[in-house]
Design an enzyme around this catalytic site. Structure first.
Site: not given
Length: 296
Positions: A77-78, A116, A147, A213
């Site tokens: 999703d970056s 993602d 996440e 992360e």
């Protein structure tokens, strides 16, 4: 290597006879599967081979990274920050992700593609999350990533029960940036025990790998040792089972990159120079020359 999925260098000539779905790297010393599967990731952890992952958002760069031999491509999703001009990942939609997963899938033939799950597509309802994950799988993903820790166990179980492989993500989770107070190191102090508990809960729920992360290196190492599944670090030190970077950071496409990134090239400067050279050549008449077209 002990895994039957890999050829020893001196056995490469047996490929045709055995039907093994493997190839060797350029040096002929580190055989790789022709298509990376989940069991290859598990074998890599067992054998101590570091795993590699890069983000990709389009067929052009995905094909380049695939041919280079990367194990996994994360359609992250970056894409919101890197490609769509957003200031965070939060505005990215499931439609955006389906579009970019499809592009990456069409550009690759070897790497495991992980799509993602964007913010708001899985948190409230595990069944809705499954429906959205199905869209990513139909677009070409081989697995999805979401996440969060123990709160995501139900979602993970729902997805894996429906034959959708899931990669977990702990530490700094960008979709929770406002709750976390921005991009800050996670897992220190009282958070340490909770992060380990979350990692174990996600493994028990069925994730096949876990991204860590912006986690202190010693905590990432402890989690890696405690888990049977591979860990993939980003800003989490050298002791995870693999590494992932946003490709534009890795390749030096922007002036600023996070402290934990190594810039393996300066493609942004090279591209600007190429564009400036093109503009100047058109303006001064040196392009196109007779070498670049043929008169009828």
């Amino acid at each position: 290597m002990s895994s039957a999925q890999y050829l020893q260098p001196d056995a490469a000539s047996q490929t045709a006879a055995t039907g093994q779905n493997v190839t060797s790297d350029k040096a002929g010393t580190a055989p790789r599967p022709k298509r990376v599967r989940l069991h290859h990731l598990s074998a890599a952890k067992t054998e101590g081979r570091k795993l590699t992952m890069l983000t990709a958002y389009d067929a052009l760069t995905a094909r380049i990274f695939d041919e280079a031999g990367v194990d996994m491509l994360l359609v992250g999703d970056s894409v919101g920050n890197v490609m769509l001009g957003y200031s965070s990942t939060l505005p990215v939609t499931i439609d955006d992700m389906v579009h970019h997963v499809g592009a990456v899938a069409r550009g690759t033939s070897r790497a495991l593609i992980v799509g993602d799950m964007p913010f708001g597509s899985y948190e409230a309802d595990a069944r809705e999350g499954y429906a959205n994950a199905v869209r990513l799988m139909k677009a070409g993903a081989h697995a999805i990533k979401l996440e969060g820790g123990a709160a995501r166990v139900e979602a993970v179980r729902t997805l894996t029960a429906g034959a959708i492989p899931v990669m977990g993500h702990l530490g700094y989770t960008p979709q929770s940036e406002h709750a976390l107070g921005g991009p800050r190191m996670q897992g220190r102090g009282e958070q340490r025990a909770q992060m380990l508990a979350d990692a174990l809960a996600l493994q028990e729920a069925g994730v096949f790998a876990l991204v860590l992360e912006m986690v202190p290196a010693d905590i990432a190492a402890e989690i890696t040792q405690a888990l049977d599944i591979p860990t993939i670090g980003i800003g989490a030190g050298p002791d995870t089972d693999g590494q992932v970077l946003v490709w534009s950071d890795m390749a030096g496409m922007t002036e600023w990159t996070p402290r934990f990134v190594r810039r393996f090239a300066e493609l942004g400067a090279a591209l600007r120079e190429a564009a400036a050279d093109y503009i100047a050549s058109v303006e001064n008449g040196s392009f196109p020359s007779e070498d670049h077209y043929h008169a009828q």
